[in-house]
Design a protein around this motif. Structure first.
Motif, short mmCIF file in Angstrom:
data_model
loop_
_atom_site.label_atom_id
_atom_site.label_comp_id
_atom_site.label_asym_id
_atom_site.label_seq_id
_atom_site.Cartn_x
_atom_site.Cartn_y
_atom_site.Cartn_z
N THR A 280 0.63 -1.16 -0.12
CA THR A 280 -0.28 -0.01 0.37
C THR A 280 0.48 1.64 -0.04
OG1 THR A 280 -1.63 -1.13 1.09
CG2 THR A 280 -1.89 1.29 1.19
N LEU A 281 2.05 1.36 0.98
CA LEU A 281 2.82 2.39 0.59
C LEU A 281 3.70 2.77 -0.24
CD1 LEU A 281 4.50 4.03 2.61
CD2 LEU A 281 5.96 2.91 3.25
N SER A 282 3.97 1.24 -0.79
CA SER A 282 4.57 1.54 -2.60
C SER A 282 3.62 2.70 -3.73
CB SER A 282 4.98 0.31 -2.70
OG SER A 282 6.09 -0.18 -1.74
N TYR A 283 2.74 1.58 -3.40
CA TYR A 283 1.06 1.90 -4.15
C TYR A 283 1.14 4.08 -4.04
CZ TYR A 283 -3.44 3.32 -5.82
OH TYR A 283 -4.54 3.56 -6.78
N LYS A 284 0.88 3.86 -3.12
CA LYS A 284 0.78 5.67 -2.76
C LYS A 284 1.80 6.16 -3.08
CE LYS A 284 -2.89 5.33 0.21
NZ LYS A 284 -4.28 5.91 -0.14
N ARG A 285 3.01 6.02 -2.26
CA ARG A 285 4.42 6.97 -3.15
C ARG A 285 4.22 6.72 -5.08
NH1 ARG A 285 8.57 5.68 0.63
NH2 ARG A 285 10.62 7.28 -0.77
N GLY A 286 3.96 5.64 -5.83
CA GLY A 286 4.34 5.14 -6.59
C GLY A 286 3.34 6.06 -7.83
N ILE A 287 2.64 6.75 -7.30
CA ILE A 287 0.52 6.91 -7.91
C ILE A 287 1.64 8.39 -8.81
CG2 ILE A 287 -0.70 8.31 -8.42
CD1 ILE A 287 -1.82 6.62 -6.43
N TRP A 288 2.30 9.09 -7.29
CA TRP A 288 3.06 10.93 -7.96
C TRP A 288 4.64 10.07 -7.99
CZ3 TRP A 288 1.02 15.30 -8.80
CH2 TRP A 288 -0.64 15.42 -7.68
N LEU A 289 5.13 9.43 -7.99
CA LEU A 289 6.36 8.73 -9.06
C LEU A 289 6.51 9.11 -10.26
CD1 LEU A 289 8.64 6.67 -6.32
CD2 LEU A 289 8.64 9.41 -6.89
N THR A 290 6.02 7.78 -10.92
CA THR A 290 4.89 7.79 -11.69
C THR A 290 5.29 8.89 -12.57
OG1 THR A 290 4.77 5.70 -11.32
CG2 THR A 290 3.80 6.61 -12.83
N ILE A 291 4.18 10.09 -12.32
CA ILE A 291 3.32 10.68 -12.95
C ILE A 291 4.45 12.29 -12.77
CG2 ILE A 291 2.19 13.28 -12.42
CD1 ILE A 291 0.65 11.70 -10.50
#
Length: 450
Positions: A280-291
């Protein structure tokens, strides 16, 4: 931090069934200190100790444990004992617990509660999360206008143990419509006057929260008017409950945490940092990192578009990190300042022209200062002093651009009904990076043209 001072004694008392000693332990200290000394016990042991306390005291001690532990105990222990405990928990807190309990536990506990408590829980559960209704407690000191000060005190004496707070007394009519408010100080001051009623004492200009109002707006009212509690009413001004200052503090802390996470380009976390799942933590951070990754790709494409100029004036490449970092950092500073000012209510949507004019002056001062430093460095690297002028002109332009974007974008997001913190520092920096490259090369084109 676990306080282990009484752990051996508590375990021994439980093992030997020393009822009188356990009852004394539950009442001797402040409820918060009692819970602190029990932190090192297993959940089953904590529950066993709580059974030796009176129901009200049991609920008070239970309230000092962390919510995940409370939920675990309520879900695992006998439903009858859990229902007895829930009955004495303040309405706003028990609704939060009920909403977070597994459905099978709720189905066991709710039918064992008194009908009036069940109705109260269901009513509070019906309000949307993040609204005044979801925060309020229904334990309100409501009194009739006809009561004298002495009669009001006698009524409070009979009901005080069931009320959340008696700092403010809410005056209502026979239809439960809010008529006014009387402070406890006013009531005590008027006790010697046997003729004055609450209707004579009350203030009718009452600051209220509508039941569907956003919790952030409620927190702003409490802060602005320096209130200990705020009444919650419906559209017909019926008094439904109150929101106390401790709940407002929780809201402010929650909103600040969310804004800080968004500013750092992280989707808000629903749980504590050390408790949230790694995926979940990876997903929360990954959304914006991808953008932000794709934003960085745009910067790379911008550099590629100016490949000819960079080959012709190779020394310009050395200053690219300087240019984009100056613009990104200045934009991040401005965004952080304006987002925090908007969160605290210092800056409104209507203040955009004033904010932009102030930021223009500040950005010019900062840009001129850094441009002077940049020019001094460029003199040692550029082929000629005239060529070196590319750096100060670019720095001034990029810093002004970064600062203006940093203040304008969050306010524009707010006007669109979005959270200004969505315009996070990395996002602003990414936008300014692209603009910085464009400005840099075009300034070089103008000044270095033969």
């Amino acid at each position: 931090m676990v306080n282990t001072l009484f752990l051996p004694e508590l375990r021994e008392m439980l093992q030997l069934g020393q009822e009188s000693e356990l009852r004394e332990f539950c009442v001797t200290l402040n409820a918060g200190r009692t819970a602190e000394f029990m932190e090192g016990l297993h959940d089953a042991e904590v529950w066993a100790v709580l059974q030796y306390a009176e129901p009200e005291r049991r609920a008070e001690i239970f309230g000092y444990f962390e919510e995940p532990r409370q939920l675990h105990m309520l879900a695992r222990e006998p439903a009858g004992q859990a229902a007895e405990l829930v009955e004495y928990i303040p309405p706003d807190d028990r609704v939060d617990l009920i909403q977070n309990l597994p459905e099978e536990a709720v189905e066991k506990i709710l039918p064992l509660l008194p009908a009036i408590d069940r109705r109260d829980i269901e009513r509070l559960r019906s309000y949307d999360e993040g609204t005044a209704g979801s925060l309020m407690t229904t334990d309100v000191a409501k009194l009739a206008e006809r009561f004298t000060a002495r009669e009001a005190l006698e009524e409070l004496g009979r009901r005080a143990s069931d009320l959340e707070t008696i700092y403010y007394l809410y005056v209502v009519d026979d239809n439960n419509l809010l008529r006014g408010i009387v402070s406890a100080r006013q009531l005590v001051s008027a006790i010697s006057n046997t003729t004055k009623t609450l209707g004579d004492l009350m203030e009718t200009d009452v600051v209220v929260a509508l039941v569907g109002e956003d919790q952030e707006s409620v927190a702003e009212k409490v802060e602005r008017f320096n209130l200990l509690a705020i009444p919650v009413v419906d559209s017909g001004r019926q008094l439904l409950g109150i929101i106390t200052h401790d709940d407002v503090i929780d809201v402010v802390r929650e909103e600040l945490t969310e804004d800080a996470q968004r500013i750092a380009a992280v989707a808000p976390l629903e749980d504590e940092f050390l408790r949230i799942g790694l995926f979940t933590l990876s997903y929360k951070r990954g959304i914006w990192l991808t953008i932000l990754f794709f934003a960085a790709l745009l910067t790379a494409f911008a550099l590629r578009a100016y490949e000819t100029e960079l080959e012709l004036y190779a020394w310009l490449v050395w200053f690219i990190p300087l240019i984009i970092s100056a613009g990104g950092n200045s934009g991040s500073q401005s965004a952080t300042l304006v987002i925090t000012a908007m969160t605290s209510g210092e800056v409104k949507n209507r203040d955009l022209p004033r904010v932009l004019s102030r930021e223009l002056v500040v950005s010019l001062l900062l840009g001129l200062f850094l441009a002077f430093i940049g020019f001094a460095v460029a003199l040692f690297i550029a082929p000629s002093p005239w060529d070196a002028m590319v750096i100060p002109f670019t720095l001034l332009s990029v810093i002004v651009c970064g600062c203006m974007c940093g203040v304008a974008l969050p306010i524009m997001f707010k006007r669109m009904g979005l959270d200004p913190a969505l315009m996070s520092n990395p996002f602003v920096a990414g936008i300014v990076d692209i603009l910085g490259i464009v400005i840099y090369i075009n300034v070089a084109r103008v000044l270095l043209a033969d």
